[in-house]
Design a protein around this motif. Structure first.
Motif, PDB file in Angstrom:
ATOM      1  N   UNK A   1      -3.441  -1.973 -16.027  1.00 46.06           N
ATOM      2  CA  UNK A   1      -3.380  -2.926 -14.916  1.00 46.06           C
ATOM      3  C   UNK A   1      -3.692  -4.333 -15.418  1.00 46.06           C
ATOM      4  N   UNK A   2      -2.891  -5.313 -15.008  1.00 47.72           N
ATOM      5  CA  UNK A   2      -3.138  -6.703 -15.385  1.00 47.72           C
ATOM      6  C   UNK A   2      -3.848  -7.424 -14.238  1.00 47.72           C
ATOM      7  N   UNK A   3      -5.104  -6.987 -13.973  1.00 50.55           N
ATOM      8  CA  UNK A   3      -5.920  -7.597 -12.927  1.00 50.55           C
ATOM      9  C   UNK A   3      -7.373  -7.454 -13.334  1.00 50.55           C
ATOM     10  N   UNK A   4      -8.269  -7.993 -12.503  1.00 52.54           N
ATOM     11  CA  UNK A   4      -9.691  -7.946 -12.843  1.00 52.54           C
ATOM     12  C   UNK A   4     -10.501  -7.094 -11.880  1.00 52.54           C
ATOM     13  N   UNK A   5      -9.868  -6.169 -11.157  1.00 51.22           N
ATOM     14  CA  UNK A   5     -10.619  -5.279 -10.283  1.00 51.22           C
ATOM     15  C   UNK A   5     -11.503  -4.362 -11.123  1.00 51.22           C
ATOM     16  N   UNK A   6     -12.722  -4.142 -10.660  1.00 48.86           N
ATOM     17  CA  UNK A   6     -13.691  -3.339 -11.406  1.00 48.86           C
ATOM     18  C   UNK A   6     -14.041  -2.102 -10.578  1.00 48.86           C
ATOM     19  N   UNK A   7     -13.113  -1.165 -10.500  1.00 47.08           N
ATOM     20  CA  UNK A   7     -13.286   0.014  -9.660  1.00 47.08           C
ATOM     21  C   UNK A   7     -13.996   1.115 -10.431  1.00 47.08           C
ATOM     22  N   UNK A   8     -14.994   1.721  -9.784  1.00 52.04           N
ATOM     23  CA  UNK A   8     -15.701   2.851 -10.390  1.00 52.04           C
ATOM     24  C   UNK A   8     -15.116   4.182  -9.945  1.00 52.04           C
ATOM     25  N   UNK A   9     -14.657   4.257  -8.703  1.00 51.76           N
ATOM     26  CA  UNK A   9     -14.079   5.464  -8.123  1.00 51.76           C
ATOM     27  C   UNK A   9     -12.788   5.085  -7.414  1.00 51.76           C
ATOM     28  N   UNK A  10     -11.977   6.087  -7.104  1.00 53.92           N
ATOM     29  CA  UNK A  10     -10.737   5.844  -6.386  1.00 53.92           C
ATOM     30  C   UNK A  10     -10.335   7.109  -5.643  1.00 53.92           C
ATOM     31  N   UNK A  11      -9.747   6.958  -4.476  1.00 48.51           N
ATOM     32  CA  UNK A  11      -9.242   8.119  -3.757  1.00 48.51           C
ATOM     33  C   UNK A  11      -8.214   8.849  -4.612  1.00 48.51           C
ATOM     34  N   UNK A  12      -8.252  10.172  -4.565  1.00 46.90           N
ATOM     35  CA  UNK A  12      -7.301  10.969  -5.346  1.00 46.90           C
ATOM     36  C   UNK A  12      -5.884  10.834  -4.812  1.00 46.90           C
ATOM     37  N   UNK A  13      -5.762  10.577  -3.513  1.00 41.64           N
ATOM     38  CA  UNK A  13      -4.452  10.503  -2.873  1.00 41.64           C
ATOM     39  C   UNK A  13      -4.050   9.054  -2.645  1.00 41.64           C
ATOM     40  N   UNK A  14      -3.136   8.550  -3.471  1.00 39.59           N
ATOM     41  CA  UNK A  14      -2.497   7.292  -3.159  1.00 39.59           C
ATOM     42  C   UNK A  14      -1.379   7.535  -2.166  1.00 39.59           C
ATOM     43  N   UNK A  15      -0.754   6.454  -1.737  1.00 43.09           N
ATOM     44  CA  UNK A  15       0.327   6.566  -0.754  1.00 43.09           C
ATOM     45  C   UNK A  15       1.440   5.597  -1.144  1.00 43.09           C
ATOM     46  N   UNK A  16       2.685   6.056  -1.101  1.00 40.17           N
ATOM     47  CA  UNK A  16       3.837   5.240  -1.446  1.00 40.17           C
ATOM     48  C   UNK A  16       4.600   4.893  -0.177  1.00 40.17           C
ATOM     49  N   UNK A  17       4.853   3.590   0.053  1.00 45.95           N
ATOM     50  CA  UNK A  17       5.549   3.196   1.268  1.00 45.95           C
ATOM     51  C   UNK A  17       7.058   3.218   1.050  1.00 45.95           C
ATOM     52  N   UNK A  18       7.807   2.832   2.074  1.00 44.47           N
ATOM     53  CA  UNK A  18       9.267   2.933   2.027  1.00 44.47           C
ATOM     54  C   UNK A  18       9.884   1.991   1.007  1.00 44.47           C
ATOM     55  N   UNK A  19       9.152   0.999   0.551  1.00 43.85           N
ATOM     56  CA  UNK A  19       9.656   0.080  -0.473  1.00 43.85           C
ATOM     57  C   UNK A  19       9.348   0.560  -1.883  1.00 43.85           C
ATOM     58  N   UNK A  20       8.545   1.613  -2.000  1.00 47.59           N
ATOM     59  CA  UNK A  20       8.143   2.105  -3.305  1.00 47.59           C
ATOM     60  C   UNK A  20       6.828   1.527  -3.787  1.00 47.59           C
ATOM     61  N   UNK A  21       6.171   0.698  -2.950  1.00 46.11           N
ATOM     62  CA  UNK A  21       4.854   0.169  -3.315  1.00 46.11           C
ATOM     63  C   UNK A  21       3.805   1.269  -3.176  1.00 46.11           C
ATOM     64  N   UNK A  22       2.819   1.220  -4.056  1.00 44.98           N
ATOM     65  CA  UNK A  22       1.741   2.219  -4.094  1.00 44.98           C
ATOM     66  C   UNK A  22       0.475   1.610  -3.505  1.00 44.98           C
ATOM     67  N   UNK A  23      -0.188   2.363  -2.607  1.00 45.07           N
ATOM     68  CA  UNK A  23      -1.409   1.924  -1.954  1.00 45.07           C
ATOM     69  C   UNK A  23      -2.540   2.899  -2.291  1.00 45.07           C
ATOM     70  N   UNK A  24      -3.740   2.344  -2.460  1.00 45.11           N
ATOM     71  CA  UNK A  24      -4.901   3.213  -2.640  1.00 45.11           C
ATOM     72  C   UNK A  24      -6.165   2.426  -2.292  1.00 45.11           C
ATOM     73  N   UNK A  25      -7.294   3.150  -2.245  1.00 45.10           N
ATOM     74  CA  UNK A  25      -8.591   2.554  -1.966  1.00 45.10           C
ATOM     75  C   UNK A  25      -9.533   2.924  -3.103  1.00 45.10           C
ATOM     76  N   UNK A  26     -10.125   1.908  -3.718  1.00 48.93           N
ATOM     77  CA  UNK A  26     -11.113   2.124  -4.767  1.00 48.93           C
ATOM     78  C   UNK A  26     -12.495   1.718  -4.289  1.00 48.93           C
ATOM     79  N   UNK A  27     -13.503   2.092  -5.059  1.00 47.67           N
ATOM     80  CA  UNK A  27     -14.893   1.762  -4.734  1.00 47.67           C
ATOM     81  C   UNK A  27     -15.509   1.027  -5.920  1.00 47.67           C
ATOM     82  N   UNK A  28     -16.121  -0.129  -5.643  1.00 45.77           N
ATOM     83  CA  UNK A  28     -16.842  -0.903  -6.639  1.00 45.77           C
ATOM     84  C   UNK A  28     -18.342  -0.739  -6.398  1.00 45.77           C
TER      85      UNK A  28
END
Length: 487
Positions: free
Chosen positions: A176-203
């Motif tokens: 990833x080319x970003x500076x998010x510092x996630x320690x955990x993340x939901x196992x289930x991401x979600x892909x929308x109709x455009x093909x973008x990927x969504x998820x929730x992480x925990x810092x």
């Protein structure tokens, strides 16, 4: 041994044990599956002519190593399975995921990296070189998702492992080319109709931060959409999306950030059940990132069914548990012995009304997990029908033993069972061009007493009748989730 598994060994249960050797249904909890190239599967009955594409299955497959073993269902090293449907024929292929966790375990002949209920064995001197960034398993054993045309799998850490869906070759971790510092993340991401990927992480920090992010279909950058700060984050396995909001449950099984940062304990041992603190449901607006919150009694949950708008109300349908005892229920020694679960998942509807501090709760049923709805519903509106793996909570059953269809308007159930079988997640595959939300098939991995290998049942999701069965060439270890990639 983790605190979770130390507690497990002290539990007594009067349910009779089932032999998990020979031809028992419980062979799915044992190591034994091999990597296989394309192998023809026997098909009994007639497959729908439109069913063309790939069924991908994912899950743990290796729990035993020469010098040590994993002790929880969630911990086994991941294996991918592909069933290719074409012209009424089916080809099976399997391959172990080539993760860092797997490479270290194979080299040492024992578990090395920390998993869900397995402690990390990294020496303290080595750990000091990255003390505030403890290593986390990249064993991609839980869920698969698509980012544009790329396929990834993950566990409950921020590592997304790319793989090729036909050969099942591991490509490697997505950088990833970003500076998010996630320690955990939901196992289930979600892909929308455009093909973008969504998820929730925990810092982790002085306060914990839930962060909703998106990865564009053609990118790698995690774009932060919203952030929610809480004193201690609750366990987060998955989330739901309506047409206008992302919703998730802040469970009362709460992370202890200092334990994650400063100990080598297993993932699960760094959570604590806190029944004195309420759970909460958070709703994030997709329009502006604003957040609403409703309190609920303390709950534990893995899987939402759906989220939707009902007038001015938001509604979340959820498979939940009254406490975190389910974690111990899923320890391998209990599963392999056929010990009865003590807590059944409940199907619960939470109504989230503007101006109300508390969610309004309706019970829709019990004994229902691994839910499925029509894949277009998150963006098109409320689903009426849901399918899942279940059991009769009033019986002395041993594991998920039936496939259930639930009417989300009335709570009425319709079931299908193979005698003496364990039946896992029923993957709903819609018929191309169909307009009705229950027009398609269910693909259900099963293993019954006496089966030579895993049987994939192809069900009519309306009548809950079996149309055909597919005999895999080996026992597919019990996993969690699947996806279908149409041709």
């Amino acid at each position: 041994m983790s605190a979770v598994l130390e507690r497990t060994s002290r539990f007594a249960d009067s349910a009779p044990a089932i032999d998990s050797t020979a031809f028992s249904r419980l062979r799915g909890f044992h190591t034994g599956a091999r990597e296989m190239g394309d192998t023809v599967c026997a098909v009994h009955g007639r497959l729908p002519v439109w069913l063309q594409g790939r069924l991908l299955l994912n899950g743990p497959a290796v729990w035993e190593l020469p010098e040590g073993a994993y002790r929880h269902w969630f911990d086994g090293l991941a294996m991918w399975h592909r069933l290719q449907f074409a012209g009424g024929h089916v080809l099976y292929r399997s391959r172990l995921a080539d993760s860092q966790s797997a490479r270290l375990a194979r080299a040492a002949g024992r578990p090395v990296m920390g998993e869900f209920a397995t402690a990390d064995t990294e020496p303290w001197l080595s750990r000091l070189t990255h003390f505030f960034r403890p290593r986390a398993s990249d064993n991609p054993s839980v869920a698969m998702s698509r980012i544009g045309e790329r396929w990834v799998a993950c566990t409950q850490t921020p590592h997304l492992i790319s793989f090729e869906p036909d050969s099942l070759a591991t490509i490697g971790e997505l950088a990833h080319d970003d500076d998010l510092d996630l320690a955990l993340m939901a196992a289930h991401g979600m892909t929308d109709s455009r093909g973008d990927y969504w998820n929730i992480g925990i810092e982790f920090g002085r306060r914990c931060t839930y962060r909703l992010f998106r990865i564009a279909a053609s990118g790698t950058r995690r774009e932060s959409i919203a952030a929610i700060q809480v004193p201690r984050a609750g366990y987060l396995h998955a989330f739901a999306r309506s047409a206008s909001h992302v919703l998730f449950v802040e469970a009362a099984w709460r992370a202890q950030p200092l334990a994650f940062l400063f100990t080598r304990r297993a993932y699960a041992a760094n959570f604590r059940w806190e029944p004195g603190s309420a759970s909460a449901i958070h709703a994030i607006s997709l329009a502006d990132g604003s957040v609403q919150r409703w309190e609920t009694p303390p709950v534990m949950s893995f899987h939402p069914v759906q989220a939707f708008e009902d007038g001015r109300e938001l509604v979340l349908d959820l498979c939940d548990y009254p406490d975190a005892g389910v974690i111990d229920d899923l320890a391998l020694d209990r599963l392999r012995a056929g010990v009865r679960h003590r807590a059944a998942p409940r199907l619960t509807r939470y109504r989230l009304r503007p101006g109300c501090a508390d969610a309004q709760i309706e019970r829709l049923g019990t004994g229902f997990e691994l839910p499925q709805i029509h894949p277009s519903r998150p963006e098109q509106g409320a689903a009426r029908w849901a399918w899942g793996a279940g059991y009769d909570a009033g019986e002395r059953n041993h594991f998920l033993d039936r496939t259930v269809r639930i009417d989300l308007h009335t709570g009425d159930r319709l079931e299908w069972q193979r005698p003496g079988a364990i039946q896992l997640e029923p993957l709903f595959v819609p018929r191309p061009g169909a307009s009705d939300e229950d027009d398609g098939v269910l693909l259900v991995p099963t293993l019954a007493d006496g089966d030579a290998s895993t049987v994939i049942a192809v069900l009519d999701p309306r009548r809950m009748e079996c149309l055909a069965t597919i005999q895999a060439p080996q026992v597919v270890p019990f996993g969690f989730h699947g996806v279908f990639q149409p041709r």
